[in-house]
Design a protein around this motif. Structure first.
Motif, PDB file in Angstrom:
ATOM      1  N   VAL A  23       0.806  -0.995   0.005  1.00 15.44           N
ATOM      2  CA  VAL A  23       0.128  -0.073  -0.054  1.00 15.44           C
ATOM      3  C   VAL A  23       0.915   1.417  -0.049  1.00 15.44           C
ATOM      4  O   VAL A  23       1.552   1.420   0.867  1.00 15.44           O
ATOM      5  N   GLU A  24       0.832   1.910  -1.098  1.00 18.06           N
ATOM      6  CA  GLU A  24       1.708   3.172  -1.134  1.00 18.06           C
ATOM      7  C   GLU A  24       0.688   4.379  -1.394  1.00 18.06           C
ATOM      8  O   GLU A  24      -0.273   4.612  -2.291  1.00 18.06           O
ATOM      9  N   SER A  25       0.807   5.265  -0.422  1.00 17.81           N
ATOM     10  CA  SER A  25       0.396   6.459  -0.391  1.00 17.81           C
ATOM     11  C   SER A  25       0.692   7.759  -1.170  1.00 17.81           C
ATOM     12  O   SER A  25       2.158   7.877  -1.120  1.00 17.81           O
ATOM     13  N   PHE A  26       0.421   8.416  -2.158  1.00 22.52           N
ATOM     14  CA  PHE A  26       0.570   9.591  -2.881  1.00 22.52           C
ATOM     15  C   PHE A  26       0.105  10.830  -2.051  1.00 22.52           C
ATOM     16  O   PHE A  26      -0.062  11.882  -2.742  1.00 22.52           O
ATOM     17  N   GLN A  27      -0.415  10.630  -0.814  1.00 21.73           N
ATOM     18  CA  GLN A  27      -1.103  11.909  -0.117  1.00 21.73           C
ATOM     19  C   GLN A  27       0.346  13.000   0.050  1.00 21.73           C
ATOM     20  O   GLN A  27       1.342  12.581   0.312  1.00 21.73           O
ATOM     21  N   PRO A  28      -0.015  14.238   0.010  1.00 21.88           N
ATOM     22  CA  PRO A  28       0.874  15.176   0.427  1.00 21.88           C
ATOM     23  C   PRO A  28       1.211  15.093   1.924  1.00 21.88           C
ATOM     24  O   PRO A  28       0.598  14.393   2.643  1.00 21.88           O
ATOM     25  N   ASN A  48       7.872   4.949   6.847  1.00 21.15           N
ATOM     26  CA  ASN A  48       7.453   6.545   6.842  1.00 21.15           C
ATOM     27  C   ASN A  48       8.640   7.198   6.739  1.00 21.15           C
ATOM     28  O   ASN A  48       9.412   7.359   7.274  1.00 21.15           O
ATOM     29  N   LEU A  49       8.641   7.865   5.406  1.00 19.64           N
ATOM     30  CA  LEU A  49       9.762   8.809   4.959  1.00 19.64           C
ATOM     31  C   LEU A  49       9.562  10.066   5.159  1.00 19.64           C
ATOM     32  O   LEU A  49      10.128  10.937   4.811  1.00 19.64           O
ATOM     33  N   TRP A  50       8.380  10.543   5.833  1.00 18.48           N
ATOM     34  CA  TRP A  50       7.623  11.917   5.843  1.00 18.48           C
ATOM     35  C   TRP A  50       7.953  12.220   7.377  1.00 18.48           C
ATOM     36  O   TRP A  50       8.460  11.473   8.134  1.00 18.48           O
ATOM     37  N   ASN A  51       7.269  13.237   7.710  1.00 27.82           N
ATOM     38  CA  ASN A  51       7.206  13.788   9.064  1.00 27.82           C
ATOM     39  C   ASN A  51       5.915  13.346   9.903  1.00 27.82           C
ATOM     40  O   ASN A  51       5.331  14.261  10.283  1.00 27.82           O
ATOM     41  N   ASN A  52       5.686  12.202   9.711  1.00 26.37           N
ATOM     42  CA  ASN A  52       4.214  11.660  10.230  1.00 26.37           C
ATOM     43  C   ASN A  52       4.606  10.669  11.281  1.00 26.37           C
ATOM     44  O   ASN A  52       5.659   9.947  11.192  1.00 26.37           O
ATOM     45  N   ASP A  53       3.662  10.591  11.938  1.00 25.34           N
ATOM     46  CA  ASP A  53       3.559   9.202  13.050  1.00 25.34           C
ATOM     47  C   ASP A  53       3.193   7.914  12.392  1.00 25.34           C
ATOM     48  O   ASP A  53       2.283   7.999  11.388  1.00 25.34           O
ATOM     49  N   ILE A  54       3.579   6.775  12.917  1.00 23.44           N
ATOM     50  CA  ILE A  54       3.010   5.638  12.695  1.00 23.44           C
ATOM     51  C   ILE A  54       2.287   4.923  14.010  1.00 23.44           C
ATOM     52  O   ILE A  54       2.886   4.931  14.999  1.00 23.44           O
ATOM     53  N   SER A  55       1.013   4.464  13.719  1.00 26.02           N
ATOM     54  CA  SER A  55       0.473   3.779  14.673  1.00 26.02           C
ATOM     55  C   SER A  55       0.002   2.483  14.390  1.00 26.02           C
ATOM     56  O   SER A  55      -0.775   2.312  13.381  1.00 26.02           O
ATOM     57  N   ILE A  56       0.322   1.405  15.100  1.00 25.53           N
ATOM     58  CA  ILE A  56      -0.133  -0.165  14.604  1.00 25.53           C
ATOM     59  C   ILE A  56      -0.776  -0.616  15.755  1.00 25.53           C
ATOM     60  O   ILE A  56      -0.225  -0.442  16.930  1.00 25.53           O
ATOM     61  N   SER A  57      -1.806  -1.484  15.705  1.00 24.22           N
ATOM     62  CA  SER A  57      -2.558  -1.982  16.939  1.00 24.22           C
ATOM     63  C   SER A  57      -3.230  -3.205  16.415  1.00 24.22           C
ATOM     64  O   SER A  57      -3.796  -3.303  15.385  1.00 24.22           O
ATOM     65  N   ALA A  67      10.898   4.498  10.692  1.00 16.89           N
ATOM     66  CA  ALA A  67      10.524   6.010  10.578  1.00 16.89           C
ATOM     67  C   ALA A  67      11.813   7.028  10.513  1.00 16.89           C
ATOM     68  O   ALA A  67      12.523   6.690  11.214  1.00 16.89           O
ATOM     69  N   ASP A  68      11.699   7.894   9.644  1.00 23.71           N
ATOM     70  CA  ASP A  68      12.794   8.973   9.696  1.00 23.71           C
ATOM     71  C   ASP A  68      12.564   9.936  10.364  1.00 23.71           C
ATOM     72  O   ASP A  68      13.507  10.407  10.983  1.00 23.71           O
ATOM     73  N   ASN A  69      11.244  10.470  10.459  1.00 22.33           N
ATOM     74  CA  ASN A  69      10.874  11.712  11.506  1.00 22.33           C
ATOM     75  C   ASN A  69       9.436  11.337  11.916  1.00 22.33           C
ATOM     76  O   ASN A  69       8.770  12.160  11.339  1.00 22.33           O
ATOM     77  N   GLY A  70       9.382  11.012  13.111  1.00 24.45           N
ATOM     78  CA  GLY A  70       8.143  10.957  13.625  1.00 24.45           C
ATOM     79  C   GLY A  70       7.932   9.885  14.667  1.00 24.45           C
ATOM     80  O   GLY A  70       8.875   8.736  14.770  1.00 24.45           O
ATOM     81  N   ASP A  71       7.060   9.756  15.515  1.00 22.32           N
ATOM     82  CA  ASP A  71       6.690   8.816  16.625  1.00 22.32           C
ATOM     83  C   ASP A  71       6.247   7.458  16.037  1.00 22.32           C
ATOM     84  O   ASP A  71       5.653   7.436  15.092  1.00 22.32           O
ATOM     85  N   ILE A  72       6.424   6.516  16.764  1.00 20.40           N
ATOM     86  CA  ILE A  72       5.833   5.006  16.413  1.00 20.40           C
ATOM     87  C   ILE A  72       5.274   4.575  17.672  1.00 20.40           C
ATOM     88  O   ILE A  72       5.865   4.552  18.821  1.00 20.40           O
ATOM     89  N   LYS A  73       3.959   4.292  17.426  1.00 16.09           N
ATOM     90  CA  LYS A  73       3.363   3.809  18.565  1.00 16.09           C
ATOM     91  C   LYS A  73       2.764   2.522  18.220  1.00 16.09           C
ATOM     92  O   LYS A  73       1.808   2.196  17.124  1.00 16.09           O
ATOM     93  N   ILE A  74       2.974   1.151  18.978  1.00 19.53           N
ATOM     94  CA  ILE A  74       2.499   0.059  18.586  1.00 19.53           C
ATOM     95  C   ILE A  74       1.900  -0.680  19.935  1.00 19.53           C
ATOM     96  O   ILE A  74       2.499  -0.462  20.861  1.00 19.53           O
ATOM     97  N   GLU A  75       0.586  -1.025  19.901  1.00 18.04           N
ATOM     98  CA  GLU A  75       0.023  -1.478  21.102  1.00 18.04           C
ATOM     99  C   GLU A  75      -0.839  -2.562  20.731  1.00 18.04           C
ATOM    100  O   GLU A  75      -1.233  -2.917  19.689  1.00 18.04           O
TER     101      GLU A  75
END
Length: 183
Positions: A23-28, A48-57, A67-75
């Motif tokens: 799944v590849e997003s082309f969103q800004p 994540n190569l952008w300045n966004n967070d990752i959340s997995i649950s 992630a290059d620049n963002g928080d990662i939350k896995i729960e």
């Protein structure tokens, strides 16, 4: 092109190949949250190569997050878990800890906060090179680490067994604190 093009009408490319879903997003970069729902037994890889967070649950199988620049939350996961986070905090809350494969959680700049069930069996190695280690587990150092002056550094480096010992869990934070919490 090695990159896909929008094939969903949602500015997203989706492709299934040999049991792998890409799944590849082309969103800004400034887009709102992008959510993907998958079966809980599916292996997950998120980069994540952008300045966004990752959340997995909620997954019961292998998870890999970068992630290059963002928080990662896995729960609410069982693992195994592999995390590489360049600039951001990482939080992982395990509901159970899989004994199937070694785990590695690495942060360059940011804190790592991990919660494990109190009965987890693991061989754990923690390095907080320019930070501190905080835990409510009774960790007993298998090896002593000393700095150049011969002072013990167990508050920054520790190798220990949790309960009976078991799956290998390596936690490394170059510039941040490590919190290892008992659930």
């Amino acid at each position: 092109s090695i990159f896909g093009k929008d094939n969903t009408g949602f500015n997203v490319f989706v492709e299934q190949n040999n049991g792998t879903l890409k799944v590849e997003s082309f969103q800004p970069r400034t887009t709102k949250t992008f959510i993907v729902y998958l079966p809980k037994t599916m292996k997950v890889y998120v980069e994540n190569l952008w300045n966004n967070d990752i959340s997995i649950s909620g997954f019961t199988s292998e998870i890999e997050a970068k992630a290059d620049n963002g928080d990662i939350k896995i729960e609410n996961v069982n693992g195994p878990v592999i995390v590489e986070n360049a600039r951001g905090h990482t939080e992982i809350i395990f509901s159970e800890v899989s004994q199937s494969s070694p785990m590695s959680i690495i942060n360059s700049h940011g804190d790592i906060d991990i919660t494990l069930p109190s009965d987890t069996n693991a061989d754990i190695e923690i390095s907080a090179e320019r930070g501190e280690l905080y835990t409510d587990f009774n960790l007993v150092a298998i090896e002593n680490y000393n700095n150049d002056d011969g002072e013990r550094m167990d508050s920054r480096y520790i190798k220990s067994k949790l309960n009976e010992g078991g799956v290998s869990i390596s936690i490394v934070s170059s510039r941040g604190d490590v919190y290892l919490r008992k659930q």
